[in-house]
Write a protein that holds these residues in place. Structure first.
Motif, PDB file in Angstrom:
ATOM      1  N   THR A 121       0.827  -1.205   0.000  1.00  0.00           N
ATOM      2  CA  THR A 121       0.000   0.000   0.000  1.00  0.00           C
ATOM      3  C   THR A 121       0.860   1.254   0.000  1.00  0.00           C
ATOM      4  N   CYS A 122       1.892   1.283   0.826  1.00  0.00           N
ATOM      5  CA  CYS A 122       2.764   2.460   0.890  1.00  0.00           C
ATOM      6  C   CYS A 122       3.494   2.686  -0.431  1.00  0.00           C
ATOM      7  N   VAL A 123       3.997   1.630  -1.039  1.00  0.00           N
ATOM      8  CA  VAL A 123       4.707   1.769  -2.315  1.00  0.00           C
ATOM      9  C   VAL A 123       3.756   2.257  -3.401  1.00  0.00           C
ATOM     10  N   THR A 124       2.537   1.750  -3.422  1.00  0.00           N
ATOM     11  CA  THR A 124       1.552   2.193  -4.422  1.00  0.00           C
ATOM     12  C   THR A 124       1.213   3.664  -4.240  1.00  0.00           C
ATOM     13  N   VAL A 125       0.985   4.089  -3.013  1.00  0.00           N
ATOM     14  CA  VAL A 125       0.646   5.488  -2.743  1.00  0.00           C
ATOM     15  C   VAL A 125       1.829   6.394  -3.108  1.00  0.00           C
ATOM     16  N   MET A 126       3.047   6.003  -2.755  1.00  0.00           N
ATOM     17  CA  MET A 126       4.210   6.822  -3.099  1.00  0.00           C
ATOM     18  C   MET A 126       4.395   6.916  -4.603  1.00  0.00           C
ATOM     19  N   SER A 127       4.151   5.826  -5.322  1.00  0.00           N
ATOM     20  CA  SER A 127       4.278   5.850  -6.778  1.00  0.00           C
ATOM     21  C   SER A 127       3.277   6.811  -7.397  1.00  0.00           C
ATOM     22  N   LYS A 128       2.052   6.805  -6.903  1.00  0.00           N
ATOM     23  CA  LYS A 128       1.037   7.727  -7.429  1.00  0.00           C
ATOM     24  C   LYS A 128       1.375   9.177  -7.103  1.00  0.00           C
ATOM     25  N   LEU A 129       1.910   9.427  -5.915  1.00  0.00           N
ATOM     26  CA  LEU A 129       2.294  10.788  -5.556  1.00  0.00           C
ATOM     27  C   LEU A 129       3.454  11.282  -6.416  1.00  0.00           C
ATOM     28  N   VAL A 130       4.432  10.438  -6.636  1.00  0.00           N
ATOM     29  CA  VAL A 130       5.576  10.841  -7.447  1.00  0.00           C
ATOM     30  C   VAL A 130       5.148  11.097  -8.882  1.00  0.00           C
ATOM     31  N   SER A 131       4.291  10.246  -9.422  1.00  0.00           N
ATOM     32  CA  SER A 131       3.850  10.453 -10.801  1.00  0.00           C
ATOM     33  C   SER A 131       2.968  11.697 -10.931  1.00  0.00           C
ATOM     34  N   ARG A 132       2.278  12.068  -9.879  1.00  0.00           N
ATOM     35  CA  ARG A 132       1.420  13.254  -9.935  1.00  0.00           C
ATOM     36  C   ARG A 132       2.255  14.533  -9.911  1.00  0.00           C
ATOM     37  N   PHE A 133       3.296  14.574  -9.081  1.00  0.00           N
ATOM     38  CA  PHE A 133       4.064  15.795  -8.892  1.00  0.00           C
ATOM     39  C   PHE A 133       5.359  15.844  -9.699  1.00  0.00           C
ATOM     40  N   ALA A 134       5.684  14.817 -10.423  1.00  0.00           N
ATOM     41  CA  ALA A 134       6.918  14.796 -11.203  1.00  0.00           C
ATOM     42  C   ALA A 134       6.760  15.635 -12.463  1.00  0.00           C
ATOM     43  N   GLU A 135       7.883  16.198 -12.898  1.00  0.00           N
ATOM     44  CA  GLU A 135       7.862  16.971 -14.137  1.00  0.00           C
ATOM     45  C   GLU A 135       7.792  16.017 -15.320  1.00  0.00           C
ATOM     46  N   PRO A 136       7.072  16.412 -16.381  1.00  0.00           N
ATOM     47  CA  PRO A 136       6.988  15.510 -17.539  1.00  0.00           C
ATOM     48  C   PRO A 136       8.346  15.404 -18.239  1.00  0.00           C
ATOM     49  N   GLU A 137       8.631  14.211 -18.720  1.00  0.00           N
ATOM     50  CA  GLU A 137       9.896  13.985 -19.411  1.00  0.00           C
ATOM     51  C   GLU A 137       9.786  14.468 -20.845  1.00  0.00           C
ATOM     52  N   LEU A 138      10.868  15.012 -21.342  1.00  0.00           N
ATOM     53  CA  LEU A 138      10.895  15.455 -22.720  1.00  0.00           C
ATOM     54  C   LEU A 138      11.119  14.259 -23.629  1.00  0.00           C
ATOM     55  N   ALA A 139      10.352  14.209 -24.694  1.00  0.00           N
ATOM     56  CA  ALA A 139      10.483  13.096 -25.635  1.00  0.00           C
ATOM     57  C   ALA A 139      11.707  13.332 -26.509  1.00  0.00           C
ATOM     58  N   MET A 140      12.638  12.402 -26.462  1.00  0.00           N
ATOM     59  CA  MET A 140      13.849  12.493 -27.277  1.00  0.00           C
ATOM     60  C   MET A 140      13.696  11.541 -28.455  1.00  0.00           C
ATOM     61  N   PRO A 141      14.057  11.989 -29.637  1.00  0.00           N
ATOM     62  CA  PRO A 141      13.974  11.074 -30.777  1.00  0.00           C
ATOM     63  C   PRO A 141      15.007   9.956 -30.639  1.00  0.00           C
ATOM     64  N   ALA A 142      14.570   8.765 -30.967  1.00  0.00           N
ATOM     65  CA  ALA A 142      15.471   7.614 -30.861  1.00  0.00           C
ATOM     66  C   ALA A 142      16.446   7.637 -32.025  1.00  0.00           C
ATOM     67  N   ARG A 143      17.720   7.562 -31.696  1.00  0.00           N
ATOM     68  CA  ARG A 143      18.750   7.555 -32.726  1.00  0.00           C
ATOM     69  C   ARG A 143      19.586   6.305 -32.578  1.00  0.00           C
ATOM     70  N   THR A 144      19.927   5.745 -33.691  1.00  0.00           N
ATOM     71  CA  THR A 144      20.816   4.589 -33.668  1.00  0.00           C
ATOM     72  C   THR A 144      22.238   5.088 -33.840  1.00  0.00           C
ATOM     73  N   PRO A 145      23.137   4.650 -32.975  1.00  0.00           N
ATOM     74  CA  PRO A 145      24.512   5.128 -33.092  1.00  0.00           C
ATOM     75  C   PRO A 145      25.190   4.539 -34.329  1.00  0.00           C
ATOM     76  N   SER A 146      25.942   5.363 -34.992  1.00  0.00           N
ATOM     77  CA  SER A 146      26.706   4.891 -36.140  1.00  0.00           C
ATOM     78  C   SER A 146      28.181   4.873 -35.763  1.00  0.00           C
ATOM     79  N   PHE A 147      28.964   4.181 -36.572  1.00  0.00           N
ATOM     80  CA  PHE A 147      30.393   4.099 -36.286  1.00  0.00           C
ATOM     81  C   PHE A 147      31.047   5.470 -36.385  1.00  0.00           C
ATOM     82  N   LYS A 148      30.605   6.283 -37.324  1.00  0.00           N
ATOM     83  CA  LYS A 148      31.223   7.595 -37.503  1.00  0.00           C
ATOM     84  C   LYS A 148      30.920   8.511 -36.321  1.00  0.00           C
ATOM     85  N   SER A 149      29.728   8.396 -35.730  1.00  0.00           N
ATOM     86  CA  SER A 149      29.403   9.252 -34.592  1.00  0.00           C
ATOM     87  C   SER A 149      30.184   8.851 -33.351  1.00  0.00           C
ATOM     88  N   GLN A 150      30.675   7.611 -33.301  1.00  0.00           N
ATOM     89  CA  GLN A 150      31.455   7.150 -32.155  1.00  0.00           C
ATOM     90  C   GLN A 150      32.936   7.442 -32.329  1.00  0.00           C
TER      91      GLN A 150
END
Length: 96
Positions: free
Chosen positions: A45-74
């Motif tokens: 019960t405590c873990v469930t309540v804490m999870s809901k509280l954190v998700s309510r007050f947390a800042e939204p994450e920015l969506a980052m485009p998924a990129r596949t690493p290439s050999f040249k970028s490394q």
């Protein structure tokens, strides 16, 4: 509110100066399992309540485009890429 727990221990008298107790194993096990059940229920019960509280007050994450690493970028030099490609081609021709 007063809680009374019978832990299954009964005083039956004294013998040679020692107090004698009898234990009811079924009652002891019921108390142990009941205590574990209450503790785990409270924990869930405590873990469930804490999870809901954190998700309510947390800042939204920015969506980052998924990129596949290439050999040249490394930072892999072109000579290494050419050598690896040549080794793979040679392996395929020798083992087919």
């Amino acid at each position: 509110m007063i809680f009374y727990f019978d832990f299954g221990i009964s005083f039956i008298g004294e013998e040679n100066g020692y107090r004698c107790f009898t234990y009811n194993s079924k009652q002891l096990n019921a108390n142990r399992y009941g205590g574990v059940f209450v503790f785990l229920s409270l924990l869930i019960t405590c873990v469930t309540v804490m999870s809901k509280l954190v998700s309510r007050f947390a800042e939204p994450e920015l969506a980052m485009p998924a990129r596949t690493p290439s050999f040249k970028s490394q930072g892999v030099p072109n000579e290494h890429i050419a050598a690896i490609s040549a080794a793979i081609a040679q392996y395929k021709t020798n083992n087919n």
